[in-house]
Design a protein around this motif. Sequence first.
Motif, PDB file in Angstrom:
ATOM      1  N   LYS A  29      11.460  10.145  -1.874  1.00 15.68           N
ATOM      2  CA  LYS A  29      11.743  11.510  -1.434  1.00 15.68           C
ATOM      3  C   LYS A  29      12.265  12.345  -2.585  1.00 15.68           C
ATOM      4  N   GLY A  30      11.709  13.553  -2.762  1.00 18.32           N
ATOM      5  CA  GLY A  30      12.162  14.429  -3.838  1.00 18.32           C
ATOM      6  C   GLY A  30      11.260  15.628  -4.065  1.00 18.32           C
ATOM      7  N   HIS A  31       9.986  15.546  -3.676  1.00 19.83           N
ATOM      8  CA  HIS A  31       9.085  16.686  -3.819  1.00 19.83           C
ATOM      9  C   HIS A  31       9.492  17.801  -2.866  1.00 19.83           C
ATOM     10  N   ALA A  32       9.103  19.027  -3.217  1.00 16.38           N
ATOM     11  CA  ALA A  32       9.447  20.187  -2.405  1.00 16.38           C
ATOM     12  C   ALA A  32       8.324  20.578  -1.442  1.00 16.38           C
ATOM     13  N   ASP A  33       7.153  19.934  -1.555  1.00 13.20           N
ATOM     14  CA  ASP A  33       6.033  20.271  -0.675  1.00 13.20           C
ATOM     15  C   ASP A  33       5.187  19.010  -0.480  1.00 13.20           C
ATOM     16  N   TYR A  34       4.184  19.119   0.382  1.00 10.25           N
ATOM     17  CA  TYR A  34       3.431  17.920   0.752  1.00 10.25           C
ATOM     18  C   TYR A  34       2.678  17.320  -0.430  1.00 10.25           C
ATOM     19  N   LEU A  35       2.368  16.022  -0.315  1.00 10.05           N
ATOM     20  CA  LEU A  35       1.738  15.276  -1.399  1.00 10.05           C
ATOM     21  C   LEU A  35       0.223  15.250  -1.236  1.00 10.05           C
ATOM     22  N   HIS A  36      -0.461  15.368  -2.376  1.00  9.38           N
ATOM     23  CA  HIS A  36      -1.915  15.279  -2.402  1.00  9.38           C
ATOM     24  C   HIS A  36      -2.401  13.896  -2.826  1.00  9.38           C
ATOM     25  N   SER A  37      -1.645  13.223  -3.697  1.00  9.16           N
ATOM     26  CA  SER A  37      -2.188  12.029  -4.349  1.00  9.16           C
ATOM     27  C   SER A  37      -1.077  11.061  -4.736  1.00  9.16           C
ATOM     28  N   VAL A  38      -1.500   9.805  -4.986  1.00  8.10           N
ATOM     29  CA  VAL A  38      -0.561   8.761  -5.387  1.00  8.10           C
ATOM     30  C   VAL A  38      -1.316   7.738  -6.226  1.00  8.10           C
ATOM     31  N   ALA A  39      -0.643   7.192  -7.240  1.00  2.00           N
ATOM     32  CA  ALA A  39      -1.220   6.150  -8.091  1.00  2.00           C
ATOM     33  C   ALA A  39      -0.127   5.145  -8.435  1.00  2.00           C
ATOM     34  N   VAL A  40      -0.538   3.926  -8.776  1.00  3.31           N
ATOM     35  CA  VAL A  40       0.410   2.844  -9.056  1.00  3.31           C
ATOM     36  C   VAL A  40       0.300   2.436 -10.517  1.00  3.31           C
ATOM     37  N   ARG A  41       1.455   2.322 -11.179  1.00  3.46           N
ATOM     38  CA  ARG A  41       1.541   1.801 -12.541  1.00  3.46           C
ATOM     39  C   ARG A  41       2.230   0.441 -12.454  1.00  3.46           C
ATOM     40  N   GLU A  42       1.430  -0.591 -12.244  1.00  2.00           N
ATOM     41  CA  GLU A  42       1.964  -1.906 -11.891  1.00  2.00           C
ATOM     42  C   GLU A  42       2.807  -2.523 -12.999  1.00  2.00           C
ATOM     43  N   SER A  43       2.399  -2.360 -14.268  1.00  5.56           N
ATOM     44  CA  SER A  43       3.100  -3.034 -15.362  1.00  5.56           C
ATOM     45  C   SER A  43       4.541  -2.572 -15.495  1.00  5.56           C
TER      46      SER A  43
ATOM     47  N   ILE B 248       0.856  -1.180   0.000  1.00  9.88           N
ATOM     48  CA  ILE B 248       0.000   0.000   0.000  1.00  9.88           C
ATOM     49  C   ILE B 248       0.896   1.235   0.000  1.00  9.88           C
ATOM     50  N   LEU B 249       0.573   2.198  -0.855  1.00  8.50           N
ATOM     51  CA  LEU B 249       1.348   3.431  -1.004  1.00  8.50           C
ATOM     52  C   LEU B 249       0.622   4.577  -0.322  1.00  8.50           C
ATOM     53  N   ALA B 250       1.368   5.438   0.338  1.00  6.49           N
ATOM     54  CA  ALA B 250       0.781   6.573   1.038  1.00  6.49           C
ATOM     55  C   ALA B 250       1.434   7.867   0.596  1.00  6.49           C
ATOM     56  N   ALA B 251       0.611   8.888   0.291  1.00  8.55           N
ATOM     57  CA  ALA B 251       1.087  10.241  -0.023  1.00  8.55           C
ATOM     58  C   ALA B 251       1.013  11.060   1.254  1.00  8.55           C
ATOM     59  N   ALA B 252       2.165  11.475   1.778  1.00  4.28           N
ATOM     60  CA  ALA B 252       2.227  12.058   3.115  1.00  4.28           C
ATOM     61  C   ALA B 252       2.496  13.561   3.102  1.00  4.28           C
ATOM     62  N   GLY B 253       2.320  14.143   4.285  1.00  5.59           N
ATOM     63  CA  GLY B 253       2.471  15.585   4.431  1.00  5.59           C
ATOM     64  C   GLY B 253       3.888  16.060   4.604  1.00  5.59           C
ATOM     65  N   ASP B 254       4.848  15.137   4.641  1.00 11.24           N
ATOM     66  CA  ASP B 254       6.255  15.525   4.759  1.00 11.24           C
ATOM     67  C   ASP B 254       6.946  15.539   3.405  1.00 11.24           C
ATOM     68  N   ALA B 255       6.163  15.619   2.314  1.00  7.85           N
ATOM     69  CA  ALA B 255       6.659  15.661   0.938  1.00  7.85           C
ATOM     70  C   ALA B 255       7.228  14.321   0.482  1.00  7.85           C
TER      71      ALA B 255
ATOM     72  N   THR C 143       3.179  10.356  -8.129  1.00  7.64           N
ATOM     73  CA  THR C 143       2.698  11.201  -7.042  1.00  7.64           C
ATOM     74  C   THR C 143       2.396  12.606  -7.557  1.00  7.64           C
ATOM     75  N   GLY C 144       1.421  13.270  -6.919  1.00  6.40           N
ATOM     76  CA  GLY C 144       1.084  14.654  -7.214  1.00  6.40           C
ATOM     77  C   GLY C 144       1.248  15.493  -5.963  1.00  6.40           C
ATOM     78  N   SER C 145       1.817  16.684  -6.119  1.00  7.75           N
ATOM     79  CA  SER C 145       2.227  17.454  -4.944  1.00  7.75           C
ATOM     80  C   SER C 145       1.753  18.906  -4.995  1.00  7.75           C
ATOM     81  N   GLU C 146       1.804  19.520  -3.822  1.00  9.50           N
ATOM     82  CA  GLU C 146       1.536  20.948  -3.677  1.00  9.50           C
ATOM     83  C   GLU C 146       2.591  21.780  -4.396  1.00  9.50           C
ATOM     84  N   ASP C 147       3.748  21.182  -4.703  1.00 10.04           N
ATOM     85  CA  ASP C 147       4.805  21.942  -5.379  1.00 10.04           C
ATOM     86  C   ASP C 147       4.529  22.136  -6.881  1.00 10.04           C
ATOM     87  N   GLY C 148       3.383  21.620  -7.363  1.00  7.03           N
ATOM     88  CA  GLY C 148       2.996  21.835  -8.752  1.00  7.03           C
ATOM     89  C   GLY C 148       3.511  20.814  -9.729  1.00  7.03           C
ATOM     90  N   THR C 149       4.125  19.739  -9.233  1.00  7.89           N
ATOM     91  CA  THR C 149       4.661  18.712 -10.125  1.00  7.89           C
ATOM     92  C   THR C 149       4.052  17.346  -9.816  1.00  7.89           C
TER      93      THR C 149
END
Length: 381
Positions: free
Chosen positions: A208-222, A184-191, A228-234
């Motif tokens: 680890k690599g985003h500059a701000d907290y994460l809003h979302s996460v998805a898995v590409r299994e293949s 299970i993957l978690a998008a956390a508030g510590d970026a 991940t999607g972040s508050e840093d706009g990326t």
Amino acid sequence: MATAAALSHPASMDARGWDEASYRRGILRARDLSSRTLFRAVFFENSDDPDPDVLLAAASSDGSLSSFSLSSCISAVSAASQVETAAALVDPVCIVQAHRGPAYDVRFYPDPQQPLLFSCGDDGRIRGWRWHEMQSCLVPLSLQGDHLEPALDLVNPQHEGPWGARSPIPENNAIAINKQDGSILAAAGDACAYCWDVETGKCKIKFKGHADYLHSVAVRESNHQVITGSEDGTARIWDCRSGKCTQVIHPVKSKAFDSSWVSCVAIDASESWLACGTSSGISVWSLLSNECIFNLDCHAPVQDLLFDKNQILAVGAEPVLSRLTINGTVLSQIKCAPQSAFSVSMHSSGMATVAGYGGLVDVISEVGSHLCTFRSWGLDK
């Protein structure tokens, strides 16, 4: 001036039986109910289940996790429509105090032996609940809340600072299930994003690599990737095996939206397309060519989206469920009950459920008609 009705019934003006405390409780309860937010509502699907009833689960801003029978909700809404026009208050099948603080996301873990319902929240925990216990709860509703224990309880790590000081536990804003390797993957508030092994309950990888907290996460299994999607706009694409970032995506490049955030990400069934919802609209990318297919400016921030075959369903900070083609053409817009919608989920039959502000759930049929709209009682009922 006293009315004729009041004069003819003097007892109706007698305030000696007035219950001030009860009145205050009623006002506070109504205010809490109207301001409650359901951050996620999802359908449970199991082809081996002999029960034909459709079941839903919802995560609330009061930290509760609820399960509902769709047939019961439709019956309650039908009965309420005879006497009022507001959304009906529906009793859940089961309600549990899942988190201290808001519960932000909920997902099903498809274990054939024991399906689990995972939730995450502001307390930094991920908890797995035995779905059969929430599906057929025998405890009276008035006694529910802390009657169930989670099968799995994970908590984000704290960061150590100078002189051994520890940071607060970062919240979990979203979770995703990787069925391929049982994690299970978690998008956390510590970026950071965290990958947890369901069987051992241990954290396997930290992204680890985003500059701000994460809003979302998805898995590409293949491709063994996490997005991940972040508050840093990326949005970032990560390798599940090494934990390294392999690509950084900028969904919004317009200078007018330099402060834009990525609130949600979704991958289609073929895992060839990526859709990003941002503070200004929707951006769709080809994961095969790493090219942007289109950017669509919206009137309000997009707060959740998903792929339905070759189309996209999206909701956001306005009461509308939008359906778009993969090229960005808007096919339809259906008015939905929540004034601000935080989640949209699909059932294999084509039904969609939209949840959001006001504690509202709107269930919409494949053809766009509203099957039912309801609110749920909280734990303070």
